[in-house]
Design a protein around this motif. Structure first.
Motif, PDB file in Angstrom:
ATOM      1  N   PRO A 176      52.051  21.563  10.325  1.00 39.76           N
ATOM      2  CA  PRO A 176      52.196  20.521  11.352  1.00 39.76           C
ATOM      3  C   PRO A 176      53.649  20.353  11.783  1.00 39.76           C
ATOM      4  O   PRO A 176      54.571  20.810  11.088  1.00 39.76           O
ATOM      5  CB  PRO A 176      51.688  19.260  10.641  1.00 39.76           C
ATOM      6  N   ASP A 177      53.853  19.698  12.925  1.00 37.80           N
ATOM      7  CA  ASP A 177      55.212  19.505  13.447  1.00 37.80           C
ATOM      8  C   ASP A 177      56.058  18.668  12.494  1.00 37.80           C
ATOM      9  O   ASP A 177      57.273  18.823  12.419  1.00 37.80           O
ATOM     10  CB  ASP A 177      55.166  18.816  14.825  1.00 37.80           C
ATOM     11  N   SER A 178      55.404  17.762  11.770  1.00 36.50           N
ATOM     12  CA  SER A 178      56.151  16.891  10.852  1.00 36.50           C
ATOM     13  C   SER A 178      56.715  17.691   9.671  1.00 36.50           C
ATOM     14  O   SER A 178      57.657  17.263   9.012  1.00 36.50           O
ATOM     15  CB  SER A 178      55.230  15.798  10.312  1.00 36.50           C
ATOM     16  N   GLY A 179      56.119  18.874   9.401  1.00 34.52           N
ATOM     17  CA  GLY A 179      56.586  19.701   8.273  1.00 34.52           C
ATOM     18  C   GLY A 179      55.927  19.338   6.954  1.00 34.52           C
ATOM     19  O   GLY A 179      56.165  19.974   5.941  1.00 34.52           O
ATOM     20  N   HIS A 180      55.053  18.293   6.943  1.00 34.59           N
ATOM     21  CA  HIS A 180      54.349  17.916   5.706  1.00 34.59           C
ATOM     22  C   HIS A 180      53.117  18.801   5.562  1.00 34.59           C
ATOM     23  O   HIS A 180      52.106  18.574   6.206  1.00 34.59           O
ATOM     24  CB  HIS A 180      53.947  16.440   5.741  1.00 34.59           C
ATOM     25  N   THR A 387      58.692  24.418   2.270  1.00 31.76           N
ATOM     26  CA  THR A 387      58.778  23.345   3.278  1.00 31.76           C
ATOM     27  C   THR A 387      59.577  22.166   2.717  1.00 31.76           C
ATOM     28  O   THR A 387      60.139  21.388   3.469  1.00 31.76           O
ATOM     29  CB  THR A 387      57.376  22.837   3.715  1.00 31.76           C
ATOM     30  N   ARG A 388      59.628  22.042   1.370  1.00 32.87           N
ATOM     31  CA  ARG A 388      60.410  20.958   0.742  1.00 32.87           C
ATOM     32  C   ARG A 388      61.867  21.359   0.559  1.00 32.87           C
ATOM     33  O   ARG A 388      62.770  20.542   0.731  1.00 32.87           O
ATOM     34  CB  ARG A 388      59.813  20.615  -0.628  1.00 32.87           C
TER      35      ARG A 388
END
Length: 532
Positions: A176-180, A387-388
């Motif tokens: 997702p765009d949020s990166g979560h 991603t983290r």
């Protein structure tokens, strides 16, 4: 002779060493597989430490501490469970040498614990300096695939390029765009037959089910999801109907049919062309679904139902009412397909940015596909870690040898007895390249001496070359063998905590009934006087 307390400490260490030894031979791409038969007599053939530990019933309380540390690594990172076990096992093995040097066990334990904690803190300070590169663009499937090679390779050596590419496609398509990123959004569907190379990625969901009705394919699907059975309404209270003649009987069943007809027609009129139900499908309801050209899919699992709702954006309705536009789900197509000789229903999204992706795994046996699923799981968890934190450290034992070198130097500068423990902590890092070398059939001492020689020249990224015939080393950054920074960070931290916790224990006190003969059962008043 040891006192009772000393004996307890050594027994704890021995139990942990044996557990670590079990998984040590499974470490790395050339690690041996273990055949585990669990308490239900289910067979597992794998070199995945997390699975081995989950299926083993470890009884010894001290060894359970290592298992718990490994589970924590699995929850925190999703990979690197074997690293925690091997490293913690070696820390305890080396601590035993220090404990046998002559001090009393309580005194020596205190010194070892202090030394280990200092060394662990220093290792975590050094670790950021060993970062060799970072992931640049997590939306580029090619780059992501190259970063996932290492974690997939340890489970599926030889198929890592193909599998890493599949995992990268699946992960990038739903990031997702949020990166979560949520690991649960990558589903795995295993179908026996063909080979690994026939595996593929589908945007959407795949269920090993058949459709219920005659309609087997729908384009531009509008989906109504029901968590109840697809059947006529049943009244909450029981009623008795007295039928006096044949005509009343005919009218009674006709009324039921008309009601069902109206319900199914209302669903079709709302615009829905696919119905997914979580319960049984009645014959009469099926007849009317076919009449109004509705595609019927039945999912028994409520988890599958929830995931499907999330994928297609639908709301699960608790009773057979026509859905509103907001409650209906949408996807490009729903169709019945045959993979091998297995019927599957596919809910497919044409556009890339769907909520869920499915990796369809093919293979010759269930055991093989289970192992591939574990490799996929590790790959997906590695992507989540990236991603983290995008930082990466060199693999192949390069990071461990560099840490060993720097912590040994640090130990030299420490006054006091804990310097011995710090040096032993540094020596414990050698266990990782040693395990890689031994499992590859190469002389471990030769590999470690070569690695130290190269690292003394300042080449931090050089590790053990698994593919070479003899003991050889190469640059891990160029070879693309990279580990995640977070995976190493948590691995070192959890392994040290587990080892220190075991060393702090000097007695195991178990709440069990005392020994001795059990009183005879059967006769209740056996000690009463017989003459009464």
């Amino acid at each position: 002779h040891y006192s009772g307390l000393e004996e307890a400490v050594y027994r704890n260490i021995q139990a942990c060493k044996e557990l670590a030894q079990t998984t040590r031979t499974a470490y790395g791409p050339n690690g041996m597989n273990k055949m585990v038969i669990n308490h239900l007599e289910k067979l597992f053939v794998t070199n995945d430490a997390a699975t081995i530990l989950r299926e083993l019933e470890v009884q010894h309380p001290a060894a359970k501490m290592l298992v718990m540390a490994s589970h924590m690594q699995e929850q925190e990172v999703g990979d690197g469970t074997n690293f925690v076990l091997v490293f913690a096992g070696v820390l305890l093995e080396l601590a035993e040498d220090l404990l046998r040097m002559g001090l009393s066990v309580s005194e020596a334990s205190y010194i070892v614990i202090e030394g280990y904690e200092k060394a662990c803190k220093k290792a975590l300070e050094i670790l950021p300096d060993l970062v060799c590169c970072s992931a640049k663009n997590l939306r580029d499937a090619e780059e992501v695939a190259s970063l996932l090679h290492t974690s997939v390779m340890s489970k599926q050596y030889g198929n890592e390029r193909f599998l890493a590419k599949l995992i990268a496609q699946a992960c990038v398509s739903i990031l997702p765009d949020s990166g979560h990123f949520n690991v649960d959004n990558i589903r795995v569907c295993k179908i026996v037959g063909a080979g690994i190379s026939a595996s593929s990625v589908l945007h959407g969901m795949v269920f090993k089910k058949e459709t219920e009705g005659d309609v087997t394919s729908v384009k531009d699907a509008k989906i109504a999801v029901y968590s109840c059975p697809f059947d006529g309404m049943i009244t909450e209270t029981k009623g008795t109907v007295l039928i006096k003649n044949a005509e009343e009987l005919m009218n009674f069943s006709k009324g039921e049919e008309n009601l069902m007809d109206l319900q199914v027609k209302a669903i079709a009129d709302s615009g829905a062309n696919v119905v997914v139900t979580g319960g049984k499908v009645a014959d009469m309801a099926l007849h009317y679904a076919n009449k109004y050209n509705l595609m019927l899919v039945r999912l028994n699992s409520k988890w599958d139902l929830r995931r499907l709702c999330k994928t297609v954006g639908a709301t699960a309705l608790p009773r057979l009412t026509p859905p509103t536009l907001e409650e209906m789900g949408h996807c490009s197509s729903v169709y019945l397909s045959e993979v091998g000789d297995t019927q599957v229903v596919v809910f497919k999204h044409e556009k890339e940015d769907g909520a869920i992706s499915t990796i369809l795994i093919r293979g010759s046996t269930d055991n093989l596909m289970d192992d591939i699923e574990r490799a996929v799981d590790d790959g997906v968890n590695t992507f989540k870690l990236l991603t983290r934190d995008k930082r990466l450290v060199p693999g192949g034992g390069a990071t461990e040898i560099e840490l060993a070198k720097q912590i040994t130097s640090y130990g030299e500068t420490c006054p006091g007895l804990d310097q011995y423990a710090i040096k032993k902590f540094a020596e414990a890092f050698e266990a990782i390249p040693r395990a890689l070398a031994e499992n590859s059939g190469v002389k471990a001492n030769e590999v470690i001496s070569k690695l130290y020689a190269v690292h003394q020249e300042g080449k931090k990224n050089v590790g053990f070359d698994i593919e070479a015939e003899a003991a050889a080393v190469k640059d891990m950054l160029e070879a693309g063998v990279l580990d995640t920074y977070l995976g190493k960070f948590w691995g070192i931290k959890l392994a040290t905590n587990a080892a220190v916790t075991v060393l702090r224990v000097d007695q195991i006190i178990m709440a069990k009934p005392a020994g001795g003969p059990k009183p005879p059962s059967g006769k209740k008043d056996w000690d009463e006087d017989q003459n009464d």
